[in-house]
Scaffold this active site. Structure first.
Site, PDB file in Angstrom:
ATOM      1  N   LYS A 198      38.442  45.754  52.879  1.00 28.63           N
ATOM      2  CA  LYS A 198      39.731  45.759  53.567  1.00 28.63           C
ATOM      3  C   LYS A 198      40.806  46.295  52.630  1.00 28.63           C
ATOM      4  O   LYS A 198      41.232  45.633  51.692  1.00 28.63           O
ATOM      5  CB  LYS A 198      40.136  44.362  54.036  1.00 28.63           C
ATOM      6  CG  LYS A 198      41.259  44.499  55.082  1.00 28.63           C
ATOM      7  CD  LYS A 198      42.187  43.331  55.184  1.00 28.63           C
ATOM      8  CE  LYS A 198      43.175  43.216  54.057  1.00 28.63           C
ATOM      9  NZ  LYS A 198      44.254  44.224  54.078  1.00 28.63           N
ATOM     10  N   GLU A 213      40.927  39.363  40.597  1.00 33.05           N
ATOM     11  CA  GLU A 213      41.691  40.146  39.618  1.00 33.05           C
ATOM     12  C   GLU A 213      43.143  40.023  40.039  1.00 33.05           C
ATOM     13  O   GLU A 213      43.540  40.597  41.058  1.00 33.05           O
ATOM     14  CB  GLU A 213      41.279  41.619  39.651  1.00 33.05           C
ATOM     15  CG  GLU A 213      39.814  41.876  39.345  1.00 33.05           C
ATOM     16  CD  GLU A 213      39.515  41.879  37.858  1.00 33.05           C
ATOM     17  OE1 GLU A 213      40.465  41.916  37.051  1.00 33.05           O
ATOM     18  OE2 GLU A 213      38.330  41.836  37.510  1.00 33.05           O
ATOM     19  N   GLU A 228      56.058  37.992  37.283  1.00 35.25           N
ATOM     20  CA  GLU A 228      55.592  39.371  37.402  1.00 35.25           C
ATOM     21  C   GLU A 228      56.558  40.118  38.325  1.00 35.25           C
ATOM     22  O   GLU A 228      56.723  39.758  39.487  1.00 35.25           O
ATOM     23  CB  GLU A 228      54.188  39.390  37.993  1.00 35.25           C
ATOM     24  CG  GLU A 228      53.613  40.785  38.094  1.00 35.25           C
ATOM     25  CD  GLU A 228      52.188  40.814  38.657  1.00 35.25           C
ATOM     26  OE1 GLU A 228      51.908  40.067  39.604  1.00 35.25           O
ATOM     27  OE2 GLU A 228      51.377  41.593  38.132  1.00 35.25           O
ATOM     28  N   CYS A 284      48.951  45.910  37.505  1.00 32.67           N
ATOM     29  CA  CYS A 284      48.730  44.500  37.178  1.00 32.67           C
ATOM     30  C   CYS A 284      48.748  44.270  35.669  1.00 32.67           C
ATOM     31  O   CYS A 284      49.160  43.220  35.209  1.00 32.67           O
ATOM     32  CB  CYS A 284      47.438  44.003  37.797  1.00 32.67           C
ATOM     33  SG  CYS A 284      46.049  45.084  37.484  1.00 32.67           S
TER      34      CYS A 284
END
Ligand code: NAI
Length: 799
Positions: A193, A267, A398, A301
């Site tokens: 997906k 992850e 983040e 990331c």
């Protein structure tokens, strides 16, 4: 000379747009809307609900995308299931040919894929053309190789089956490759997906893969938003979920899959440090920063988003960095001359804006180079925040945008402390011309990847993945392959047969009163920080023999005891830095001490479990041998030197995870206890062990073996008591880095579900019985892998 100067002066910027003709043609062929790609073809576009996607750089409508329903997911999983046996039966070489064909296919369509990716994501064509697509190609070639070698290199492993993969929007095609290449190579089939913002390259890839001969059903793509992802996560026909995305969604997925038996790799996010020592090559480091935080608009990331500068060079460095920022060009993605494209979506733009505003409110100074931004899209200038506090929002959250925060440090120790002052642990970058300093700092950084004098280097052969709340699992290389395999010896495990219930205390007391034998001999305490201690609650619980006699009592540990044990384990950090040789010696010595008391332990096993004397002796012998085995492994389970396609090496080092909780099953209570404890110790972890709830005396007898050993206090802590409650406390404890839970099925669910706080790694058996005497199932690399995490230290060298 003056003509050269004039030439430079007139080298003004002029746009150099890449043609989008082919991409627009492909899109217009699907103008009525895309279906899902299931069983080798697109489903009818009219069959599902739809939503529109937009071109981030212009805001204009790009495509009509199907919103996957639970039925669509079901159809895709059925197609994947239907295709898996034949895909596996192709054999390693057969699958290698297909992966090789996929690599060639991507090379043939490199330009189209690069343009679609830039249009769909807003990132510069220079990046999609020079980085995303070549890395994708390399990933398929590399994994074609693993398919070819599977029967030889992974002979003791089998594929998991049907894999559900959910990916984000920042590297749509590259994440597809990272996910599907290893899964397919090793004989699994896939339902992927893609992210709702960026489904196009996955749909194009699936279409081209079918043309390249990939069998129907091997790769299925279902598009949609988080609800579609959640339906895939919930589907019972999926054997594993592999996810890349935000830490919040990672937690939701951990919770949703807890106890289901599905494997899971995550992850997740990061807040990676970029450390510059005063002896670094400053200009190179400035260029490194550009790559670290302005590559892909900072939507990476592992972006180096926290700049840590040694005090002496800080002012000069910031000065040079600002100057460099002035030459970064923000523009349209298809312009080959730009450095920074558009953020993915107005919602992300808003998020970045508001975080920067928060930073300023919290006292940061904000620098953005002057210059107009293109109109229409989600553009944001490169941004530097200085004067930030280690605890402020912009330093800890983040941001996932082109925003860098800068801080200073004085000493290497301070740099390490600042670098590790985050809940994440994905990557780190260290800059120093002194090899001893750089390589001394690298092992101290809590991060899955460390780049020395470099940043954002990736390769299919070098594992990538996080420590701590950046998730678990690795992508790439041999360790990435293991994420799509399970031990052959575990494949046929059956649910444990329900043991006869322990006798109720009063009945058993009656039995002991009427029977001739034994009186209560003693109450075993807990073993914490190298000492026998009374349980906090001053409570104990009876232990019965197989015949129902009361054999003694053990402490009933509670939350407080677990907390004390965890504190003791935390404090025993020295064990994690002990040399492998020293750890081996300690394990051999444990074996020797156990062996010296072997008769005593065998007799105890017989009285506890009722097994015959010879079987009890065999279990003790096996436990001694297992301790020896891990003594042997302690200095032999080592890392690798990778040679990625650049001048340099990547050192894959194996590191202890830290403090690991262990809940032991009731069967083979001595051997299972040793089989779980020893690999953790061998790799340098400190442990808090809950022994078999039913037969704890075998572990409390072990105190004497531990006391005469040369393990440091706190390396092994034992808390007896009710397994489910103690497992819960261990799972919820944020200072526990991993949890192994073997035993009743419910323990697995508790361990997985409650571990979401700090996203600790779990190893559970879902109530399936392990044959602890079978070395293939109960000893060796499969446990060692779970007792370690791989850190890849990249060291480019030369000019
Ligand atoms: P996200 O984590 O929501 O999306 C990633 C993928 O998960 C998408 O395919 C999405 O459809 C799917 N998803 C969302 N909810 C789900 C659920 N409940 N169950 C299953 N699948 C689900 O990330 P999003 O919202 O796109 O970005 C938000 C923030 O996440 C960013 O600002 C950034 O901080 C972070 N992020 C981190 C990434 C990384 O690589 N570490 C990648 C993307 C975002």
């Amino acid at each position: 000379n003056s003509s050269v100067a004039r030439y430079f002066d007139t080298m003004d910027y002029g746009p150099a747009p890449e043609s989008d003709t082919d991409a627009r043609q492909w899109l217009s062929r699907h103008a009525e809307g895309f279906g899902h790609f299931i069983g080798g073809r697109f489903t009818a576009a009219s069959a599902s609900a739809h939503f529109d996607t937009a071109e981030p750089a212009t805001g204009q409508r790009l495509a009509r995308i199907a919103q996957g329903s639970a039925q669509d997911v079901d159809a895709a999983v059925a197609a994947a299931r239907g295709a898996q046996a034949a895909w596996m039966a192709l054999g390693g070489h057969g699958r290698a040919r297909h992966l090789y064909a996929l690599a060639r296919m991507v090379q043939r369509h490199a330009r189209l894929l690069a343009v679609i990716e830039a249009l769909d994501n807003g990132k510069p064509i220079r990046e999609t053309r020079d980085l995303d697509v070549p890395l994708v190609v390399r990933h398929f070639y590399h994994h074609a190789g693993w398919a070819q070698l599977q029967e030889r290199e992974f002979a003791d492993q089998v594929p998991l089956g049907v894999i559900g993969q959910i990916i984000p929007w920042n590297f749509p095609l590259l994440m597809l490759a990272w996910k599907i290449a290893p899964a397919l190579a090793l004989g699994n089939t896939v339902v992927l997906k893609p992210a709702e913002f960026t489904p196009l390259s996955a749909l194009l890839f699936a279409e081209l893969a079918a043309e390249a001969g990939l069998p129907a059903g091997v790769l299925n793509v279902v598009t949609g938003d988080g609800a579609t992802g959640a339906a895939l996560v919930a589907h019972e026909g999926v054997d594993k979920i592999a996810f890349t995305g935000s830490t919040d969604v990672g937690r939701l997925i951990r919770e949703a899959t807890a106890g289901s038996g599905k494997s899971l790799t995550l992850e997740l996010g990061g807040k990676s440090p970029f450390i510059v020592f005063d002896d670094a090559d400053i200009d190179a480091a400035v260029e490194g920063v550009v790559d670290a935080i302005w590559f892909n608009q900072g939507q990476v990331c592992c972006a180096g988003s926290r700049l840590l500068l040694q005090e002496g060079i800080a002012a000069d460095f910031i000065e040079r960095l600002k100057r460099r920022m002035q030459s970064l060009r923000v523009g349209l993605p298809l312009d080959k001359a730009i450095d920074i494209g558009s953020l993915i979506d107005p919602s992300q733009l808003e998020r970045v804006r508001s975080l920067v505003a928060t930073g300023v409110r919290e006292g940061a100074a904000c620098y953005q180079p002057p210059g107009a931004l293109p109109a229409g899209g989600s553009f944001f200038p490169p941004t530097l925040l200085t004067g930030v506090h280690p605890a402020s929002t912009v330093t800890t959250e983040e941001i996932f945008g082109p925003v860098l925060v800068a801080m200073t440090f004085r000493t290497p120790d301070e740099a390490v402390a600042l670098a590790n002052n985050t809940r994440y642990g994905l990557a780190a970058s260290v800059w120093s011309e002194t090899i001893g300093l750089a390589l001394g700092v690298a092992p101290q950084l809590q991060a899955g990847v460390v780049w020395v004098n470099a940043t954002n280097l990736f390769d299919a052969g070098v594992g990538f993945g996080g420590y701590r709340e950046s998730g678990y699992g690795r992508e790439g290389g041999r360790e990435g392959c293991y994420e799509y395999l399970k031990p052959r010896a575990w494949a046929g495990r059956k649910p444990r047969s329900a043991a006869a219930p322990a006798p109720a205390a009063d009945e058993a007391d009656k039995a002991s009163a009427t029977g001739a034998l034994p009186t209560i001999d003693r109450t075993a305490k807990l073993f914490i920080g190298g000492k026998q201690v009374r349980p906090d609650g001053e409570q104990s619980q009876p232990v019965f023999s197989a015949a129902g006699h009361r054999l003694g009592e053990v402490g009933a540990g509670n939350r407080k005891d677990i907390r004390n044990a965890v504190a003791a384990a935390r404090a025993a950090a020295g064990w994690s830095s002990a040399t492998p040789h020293r750890r081996a010696q300690a394990l051999y010595y444990l074996a020797e001490n156990l062996s010296a008391r072997s008769g005593e332990f065998a007799a105890r096993l017989t009285s506890l479990t009722g097994i015959a004397a010879c079987a009890a002796q065999a279990e003790v012998d096996a436990a001694v041998s297992r301790l020896f085995a891990y003594g042997a492994w302690a200095d032999k389970y080592e890392g690798t030197v990778h040679v990625p396609p650049l001048r340099g090496v990547a050192l894959a080092t194996v590191e202890a995870i830290g403090v690991v909780g262990v809940v032991c099953p009731d069967e083979a209570p001595l051997l299972s206890f040793v089989s779980l404890l020893a690999p953790l110790l061998a790799m340098g972890n400190r442990t808090v062990v809950v022994p078999s709830e039913r037969h704890p005396l075998i572990a409390t007898d072990f105190y004497q073996v531990l006391e005469t050993s040369d393990l440091p206090a706190g390396a092994v802590n034992l808390v007896t008591g009710p397994a489910a409650g103690l497992a819960q406390t261990l799972a919820e404890h944020d200072d526990v880095d991993a949890l192994w839970a073997f035993g009743a099925k419910d323990l697995s669910r508790i361990a997985e579900r409650l571990s979401i706080g700090n996203l600790k790694r779990t190893l559970v058996d879902h109530g399936l019985a392990t044959d602890w005497h079978d070395g293939a199932a109960a000893e060796g690399p499969l446990f060692l892998r779970h007792a370690t995490q791989v850190k890849n230290i990249w060291i480019p060298y030369g000019e």
